[in-house]
Structures are given as structure tokens and as C-alpha cells.
Design a protein around this motif. Structure first.
Motif, PDB file in Angstrom:
ATOM      1  N   LEU A 145      11.778   4.172  36.986  1.00  0.00           N
ATOM      2  CA  LEU A 145      13.114   4.480  37.285  1.00  0.00           C
ATOM      3  C   LEU A 145      13.237   4.351  39.007  1.00  0.00           C
ATOM      4  CD1 LEU A 145      16.049   4.522  36.089  1.00  0.00           C
ATOM      5  CD2 LEU A 145      15.851   6.771  36.021  1.00  0.00           C
ATOM      6  N   VAL A 156      15.611  -0.975  34.977  1.00  0.00           N
ATOM      7  CA  VAL A 156      15.064  -0.614  33.802  1.00  0.00           C
ATOM      8  C   VAL A 156      15.820  -0.888  32.267  1.00  0.00           C
ATOM      9  CG1 VAL A 156      14.063   1.341  32.526  1.00  0.00           C
ATOM     10  CG2 VAL A 156      13.874   1.280  34.947  1.00  0.00           C
ATOM     11  N   GLU A 157      16.856  -0.978  32.481  1.00  0.00           N
ATOM     12  CA  GLU A 157      17.661  -1.297  31.163  1.00  0.00           C
ATOM     13  C   GLU A 157      17.224  -2.878  30.926  1.00  0.00           C
ATOM     14  OE1 GLU A 157      18.918   0.555  29.269  1.00  0.00           O
ATOM     15  OE2 GLU A 157      20.167   2.046  29.955  1.00  0.00           O
ATOM     16  N   THR A 160      13.850  -3.143  29.755  1.00  0.00           N
ATOM     17  CA  THR A 160      13.876  -2.836  28.189  1.00  0.00           C
ATOM     18  C   THR A 160      14.269  -3.847  27.380  1.00  0.00           C
ATOM     19  OG1 THR A 160      14.048  -0.594  29.002  1.00  0.00           O
ATOM     20  CG2 THR A 160      14.451  -0.769  26.797  1.00  0.00           C
ATOM     21  N   CYS A 172       9.220   4.741  30.270  1.00  0.00           N
ATOM     22  CA  CYS A 172       9.964   4.785  31.711  1.00  0.00           C
ATOM     23  C   CYS A 172       9.550   5.929  32.283  1.00  0.00           C
ATOM     24  CB  CYS A 172      11.308   4.884  31.731  1.00  0.00           C
ATOM     25  SG  CYS A 172      12.374   5.213  33.165  1.00  0.00           S
ATOM     26  N   PRO A 184      17.968   5.467  31.273  1.00  0.00           N
ATOM     27  CA  PRO A 184      17.997   4.275  30.544  1.00  0.00           C
ATOM     28  C   PRO A 184      17.956   4.804  29.140  1.00  0.00           C
ATOM     29  CG  PRO A 184      15.796   4.500  31.605  1.00  0.00           C
ATOM     30  CD  PRO A 184      16.690   5.675  32.052  1.00  0.00           C
ATOM     31  N   GLN A 185      18.900   4.376  28.479  1.00  0.00           N
ATOM     32  CA  GLN A 185      19.160   4.845  27.006  1.00  0.00           C
ATOM     33  C   GLN A 185      18.279   4.117  25.997  1.00  0.00           C
ATOM     34  OE1 GLN A 185      21.633   7.602  26.161  1.00  0.00           O
ATOM     35  NE2 GLN A 185      21.009   7.772  28.217  1.00  0.00           N
ATOM     36  N   GLN A 186      17.923   3.101  26.076  1.00  0.00           N
ATOM     37  CA  GLN A 186      17.187   2.184  25.167  1.00  0.00           C
ATOM     38  C   GLN A 186      15.524   2.244  25.280  1.00  0.00           C
ATOM     39  OE1 GLN A 186      18.828   0.999  22.809  1.00  0.00           O
ATOM     40  NE2 GLN A 186      20.613   1.678  24.033  1.00  0.00           N
TER      41      GLN A 186
END
Length: 367
Positions: A145, A156-157, A160, A172, A184-186
Motif C-alpha cells: 500500500l 492497490v484497488e 486488486t 496487501c 483497500p476494501q477488496q
């Protein structure tokens, strides 16, 4: 003379709130959290409170596994690649921390095909190379990140999304970003460390998305969810949990503060060149160089300031920075680079004093 500490990427001071949370579990409440008696249950409850505090800063739909370090968390996470049937490729960004890079390269000696994804001169991954690399054999992709040496924030999103499109898992390394910037949520696997967020050393964590299986790295009693054997430390867990909570509460204030420190430093180091992107970076990290400088001598001359010549994890290896080399810097330029890390407890006056001492010594060396 007291030392001005500007190496917050290597480690951070222990926050008073984290120390306060730890002390009860270092004094009278010393029960083993895996014991079934009342003292054990009290200790176990403290661990679970800390787990919830850490999880509050991470995506929903996953679990937190405590480890002894972020390096252990990363090694544990990479084991997920072994469970990807028919897939034997690991792809990581070339500027990853050694905990990711060296582990991925080791997997290359164990039947996996390890790909190092190049970066541009700003330190950002080349998306066209990323696209070309992924395929039906890709098991796991690793992207940091915030880079620990140059502070560059990777997309990063986007990485991903492309990894998932290829059917790969996304790991990550969020050590330098956790508690500071958006996570990053995913991502499928997220590693973090206590001592980089004003918590204690000796504890890290791995967040694992629900439905992802990872084989144990350490075998034994299976104390931590059957994945990580070994007795957990309620004190270290409580310290990490408290540090995470304080980071969440102070995030905006901390970011504003380090941005002010960075702005001051940029003005005072105008004769130096910044390594890495100026626009896609965490402001608390300033990696700069001045051609012709002998940084080893500079660090000896400026003993009143704690700064670094690169990653603390690689300082004893004798090898030059692979991160700066990936940016295209020549060996002499790498040897003339320093890293300043600003943190919550630094002041403008400290930055000004440190800049004066470093610039004075550098000027004398180059004169």
C-alpha cells in the motif's frame, strides 16, 4: 544532547494509550489466554477486545489472526497460494518490502513461478506489465500500500481488480498505511504491524477474507484459530488494539500534522532531489538524495538526528536498496540517499533543527 527522532518508517514510539492498555497484563493479570480458568478467560477476553479494535480498521467479511510480526503474517498469507489448484504463479511489485519480495523469491525455489513487476521512475507499478503478467496460472498477487523506503502509494484497488479478474488472490502489505490512509476494501489478505502505528514491537496481524484457506506456518497447539500455534500475549494484543483505536481517532489530525512537517522539510531540503513520486505518496516519508554525498559518513557526522539510509530490515545485509535500484537510480545515487520519517510526536522545530544539522554536514562534506 537529545536525539531528534526522524525514523518513523522503521519504528514508532509507543503511544501512552497503548502502554496504559498493556500494563495490567504485564502486572497482576498474567493468565494464559488459552487456559479455561477465570484468569485465562479474562486474558482471552482482552485478546478478543484487541482483535475487534484492529478489525474495526479493516474491511468487513474477514477475520484477524494475531502473529509475532508483519513478516510472519506475510509468510502465513503467501501459503494461500499453495491451495490454489492448477495455479503456480506469484506476481509481486519489484519494490515490495523484503518480507514480501524475499518470500516470493523463495517460493520460486519451491515449484512456483515468481514474477517481479517493474515500476516506473516514480516508483509506481507499470499497469501494462501488470496486465500482461496475469493469466490462468496466477495464484497470488502482492502489492504494498505504502512503500516503506520511498513512501509511494500504489493503486492497490486497481491492482486488486485486475488480480481478481484473473482469478488470483490479492495480498496487501499495509504495514506503512494501516491507521493512516484508506485500506483497500477488496484485498483478500492484509498484513500489518504493531510497532509502525505507535504500538508495541513483537506483534503483527493478518486479515483474511472469509472463505480463504491458509495452511499453518507454525505447528503445535493451534492456539490462534488453529492457524498459528503459540501462546498469545494479552499485553501485546492489548497494545496493538489500543494503538489501532487511537490511530483511527487521530487519523485526520495525524495526517494534517505530518503533512505540515513534510512541507517544512521540502522547503529546507531544496538542494536535494526527492526519490519517488511527489504526487502519489504518504507525506510522512521523505526519501531524498544529494549527488556525491557519502551517507555513511553523513550519519556518523550527524549523530543528533536519527534518520536512515533505507529500510532498517535490510541495513545489516550490506545489499543496496532494491527499491531505489528499481527506480533506475545508479549505485552512487543510491549511496547518496537518505530517508526521513515524520510522525505524530515530531515538531516543526525538530524538523528545522534536523535539516540544519544535516544540510550543514552535507555542505561541509561536499565543499
Amino acid at each position: 544532547m537529545s536525539v531528534i527522532y526522524l525514523d518513523n518508517q522503521a519504528t514508532t514510539p509507543l503511544a501512552p494509550e497503548a502502554l496504559e492498555a498493556m500494563l495490567p497484563w504485564l502486572k497482576n493479570n498474567f493468565g494464559n489466554p488459552h487456559s479455561s480458568h477465570v484468569m485465562g478467560r479474562q486474558a482471552a477476553a482482552a485478546v478478543e477486545v484487541a482483535r475487534d479494535q484492529v478489525a474495526a480498521l479493516l474491511p468487513p467479511g474477514g477475520r484477524v489472526i494475531f502473529t509475532g510480526s508483519a513478516t510472519e503474517a506475510i509468510n502465513l498469507a503467501m501459503g494461500a497460494a499453495r491451495n490454489r489448484q492448477g495455479r503456480d504463479q506469484i506476481a509481486i511489485i519489484d519494490t515490495e518490502h523484503a518480507a514480501v519480495r524475499d518470500t516470493a523469491l523463495w517460493y520460486g525455489t519451491q515449484g512456483f513461478d515468481t514474477k517481479l513487476l517493474p515500476v516506473d521512475p516514480q516508483g509506481l507499478v507499470k499497469m501494462e506489465d501488470l496486465e500482461a503478467c496475469f493469466g490462468p496460472k496466477t495464484a497470488l498477487v502482492g502489492a504494498m500500500l505504502v512503500n516503506n523506503e520511498i513512501g509511494v502509494i500504489q493503486p492497490v484497488e486497481q491492482i486488486t481488480e485486475r488480480a481478481h479478474r484473473a482469478g488470483a488472490l490479492m495480498l496487501c502489505d499495509a504495514v506503512q498505511g494501516f491507521g493512516r490512509i484508506d485500506i483497500p476494501q477488496q484485498a483478500d489478505l492484509i498484513a500489518l504491524s504493531g510497532h509502525k502505528i505507535y504500538g508495541p514491537k513483537g506483534i503483527g496481524a493478518l486479515w483474511v477474507r472469509n472463505g480463504i484457506d491458509i495452511p499453518p506456518l507454525i505447528h503445535g497447539g493451534g492456539q490462534e484459530q488453529g492457524i498459528r500455534s503459540g501462546t498469545l500475549s494479552p499485553a501485546l494484543s492489548a497494545g496493538l488494539g489500543a494503538a489501532a483505536t487511537i490511530c483511527a481517532k487521530r487519523r485526520e489530525e495525524d495526517m494534517h500534522h505530518v503533512a505540515n512537517l513534510a512541507e517544512t522539510a521540502h522547503g529546507l531540503f531544496g538542494a536535494w532531489t526527492v526519490n519517488g513520486s511527489l504526487n502519489h505518496r504518504y507525506p510522512g516519508n521523505l526519501n531524498i538524495r544529494r549527488d556525491g554525498l557519502d551517507v555513511g559518513r553523513l550519519m556518523s557526522d550527524v549523530r543528533g538526528v536519527a534518520f536512515s539510509a533505507g529500510s532498517a530490515c535490510a541495513s545489516g545485509s550490506g545489499r543496496p536498496s532494491h527499491v531505489l535500484a528499481a527506480l533506475g537510480l545508479e549505485p552512487a545515487q543510491i549511496k547518496s540517499s537518505i530517508r526521513l520519517g515524520f510522525g505524530r510526536y515530531n515538531t516543526i522545530e525538530e524538523v528545522e533543527r534536523a535539516a540544519h544539522l544535516i544540510n550543514e554536514a552535507a555542505g561541509e562534506q561536499l565543499s
